[in-house]
Design a protein around this motif. Sequence first.
Motif, mmCIF file in Angstrom:
data_model
loop_
_atom_site.group_PDB
_atom_site.id
_atom_site.type_symbol
_atom_site.label_atom_id
_atom_site.label_comp_id
_atom_site.label_asym_id
_atom_site.label_seq_id
_atom_site.Cartn_x
_atom_site.Cartn_y
_atom_site.Cartn_z
ATOM 1 N N SER A 90 0.814 -1.080 0.053
ATOM 2 C CA SER A 90 -0.128 0.012 -0.108
ATOM 3 C C SER A 90 0.737 1.207 -0.031
ATOM 4 O O SER A 90 0.514 2.245 -0.446
ATOM 5 C CB SER A 90 -1.167 0.138 1.150
ATOM 6 O OG SER A 90 -0.262 0.295 2.181
ATOM 7 N N MET A 105 -4.262 -2.955 4.718
ATOM 8 C CA MET A 105 -4.205 -2.701 3.172
ATOM 9 C C MET A 105 -5.447 -1.459 2.902
ATOM 10 O O MET A 105 -5.178 -0.496 2.402
ATOM 11 C CB MET A 105 -4.319 -3.751 2.288
ATOM 12 C CG MET A 105 -4.126 -3.338 0.849
ATOM 13 S SD MET A 105 -2.372 -3.186 0.319
ATOM 14 C CE MET A 105 -2.150 -4.949 -0.159
ATOM 15 N N PHE A 129 -5.518 2.553 1.974
ATOM 16 C CA PHE A 129 -6.111 2.983 0.786
ATOM 17 C C PHE A 129 -7.286 3.970 1.064
ATOM 18 O O PHE A 129 -7.445 4.957 0.403
ATOM 19 C CB PHE A 129 -6.750 2.051 -0.044
ATOM 20 C CG PHE A 129 -5.959 0.862 -0.758
ATOM 21 C CD1 PHE A 129 -4.531 1.490 -1.201
ATOM 22 C CD2 PHE A 129 -6.093 -0.489 -0.859
ATOM 23 C CE1 PHE A 129 -3.615 0.560 -1.755
ATOM 24 C CE2 PHE A 129 -5.080 -1.283 -1.681
ATOM 25 C CZ PHE A 129 -3.865 -0.783 -2.107
#
Length: 559
Positions: free
Chosen positions: A124, A393, A397
Motif C-alpha cells: 500500500s 491494506m 487506501f
Amino acid sequence: MSELIKDIKYFWSRKCFAIGIPLMMALSYCTLLLNPTVGIDDTAFKVYFVDGVSPATGRWCLYLINKLLPLDYNPYFVEALGLVFFCLSVTLWCVVFYRILGERLSVWAYTIAAAAMLSSPMISEVAVWYLQNGLFLGYGACAAAVLMGMESLRAGGRLSFKKRFFRIFLCAVFAAVAAGFYESFMLVFLMGMVMAFWLVRVTDCREYEKKPLSWILNVLGACVLGMLLRAAVTGFLTAAFHLEEQKHVLEDRGLSEILEGILSWFSPQGREELVYVLKDFFVKYYLNAVVYLPVMVLVLSVLVVLFFSIRYAAGKRDGWVLAAGAGIILLPWVLPVMERVATYYRSSQYVPLITAFAVLLIAWEIRNVKRLPVRAAASLAAFVLLYRQSYEMNQWFYVDAMKYEDTKRTMENVALYLQANCDTSKPVCVIGSYQTPESLISQAYCPEWSKKYTLIKFLVEGLSPELFETYNSPEGYAFAETPRLSFINWGATAFYGFDRELISFWSMHGFSFTEDGNLEHYAQARELMQDGPAWPKEGSVVELEEYIVVNFGNVETGE
C-alpha cells in the motif's frame, strides 16, 4: 514453455486457488479500485513517460509499454488490469516453489502463501500511486528470472554449456526487465534465488544442483549481465529518444551511481553516515514492528526463516542452509548501503516475498501432521494473517482516498477564489507548505498516550536519540511514510522547482491556469509572503502586476 504452462494450469485448475486468489485480490484492493485518486506522481505522466524522466533514470519498461499500449491516467481500467497481472505474477512465484516442493505441499499451502504475498500491506505504500512503477508486472519478471536461473542449474549433466549459458542469459534478461520497472526488484530476484537454494538443500531436491559454487557463479553472472543489459537499454533509449536533457531531473540509479555510493562510505564522514543509515534501517524494518503491522509481519517472517534455518542446518549438518537463511535475512541490508539512505517502504518489494516464503516453511513443517488441534491452529493463524493484512491494506487506501478528497476540495476552493477575484490570465505561483488535516493522517502516528509509544520510544532512544527526534512529532511517533506525504507540498516544487504539477492537477479537475516557470518570481513570492497569512486566511492570495501568489504557509513560521 510447455512445462511452465502445465505448472500454471496445475494451480488454476484447482478450485481453492482459482477462487481464493481472485477473492483475496478483490478483498485486498477493493478500496483502491472503487476510490481512484490523483496524488504524487499521478499528474506527472508526461514528465515520466513522454519527456522521458522514467527511462533516463533506468525505469524504462513502462515507457516502452506506453509506446505500444497507452497508459495515461485511466485508473479503473489500468489498475484492474494491473491486478490481473499481479495474480499471474504471484502464480509464477508459486511455480518457482512448486518446482522444488512439488505436490508434497497441498495446493492450499501454495494458495495461502500466494494470498499472503498478494495482500501484504507494505504494498500500500506504493500501490496508491498510479501505475505503481510497474510493481505488479515487476514481480512476474522477477519470478521468470528465478525460473530461468533454476533451469540453468538442472542437475545430472542434462545441459550443455551452450544451453546453460542461454538460460543464464534469459535469466539476466528477465532480471533486467524487472529492474527496468523498479531497481529494487534486483534484490527480489537475488532473494528468490537464495530461497530456491535453501529449499533445494533442505528438501534434498534432485532436480537441481546442490553445489553452492554453481549457484553463486550463475547468480552473480546473471546479476552482472542483467545490470549491464539494463544500463545498455537505458543508454540506448536515452540516445534514441533524445532524453539527455531530462536525465538529471531525478537521480539516476545505474551501476556507476551505485558504485559511487558505496565508495563514498570509506571516508571518515561517510562511515559515520553509514552507521546512522544502518541504524535508521533497523528502526524502520525491525523496531517499528511495535507500531506498524507490515513491519511486524516482516519481523515474524524473518524469525521463522531464522528458526528453520538453524533447525535444518543442525539436523542435516549443512552449514549452507544456515548461510542461505542468513543471506535471505541480510540481503535487504544491501539496499541502504547502495542507496545511501534507509530504504523507503515503497521500495521494499522483498517484504511480500519473504512473508510468502515464511508461510511455505510453516506449511512444510506441518505437512504430515494429522492432529486436528495443530491443523486448526494453523488454519486460524492463516485466517488472522490474511484478514489483518487485507484490513490494513484497505485502511491505508481509505486514508489516501480521504487525503485526495481534502486536496481536491482545497485546490477547488483556491481555483474558485482565483476565478472570482483575480485576473486568471496571469500565471499562478503556489508557495508554502500545506498541512494535511491531522484527523486524516492520525493513523500514521502512534500517539503519546499509547503504551506502544512508551515502548517504541524506549527502543529507538536506546539505539539513537537523534533518530527518535527525527520520527517524533506533536502528533506522536511517525511510522507510515506515504500516508504522511502531502500532494500539494510535492506539487509546488516537483521536478523543476515550481508548481507545474499543481497546474496539471487543476487541469485534470476542470480548471485552467497558467504556470509561471520563472524561478525568480517564486523566490520573490517566498520573500514577500514569509510572514504572510496562509490559505484560507485573508491576504493569503496576492495579485501582483505580473503574476498571482497563493501562499499555503511556511511550516517554520507556524503558519
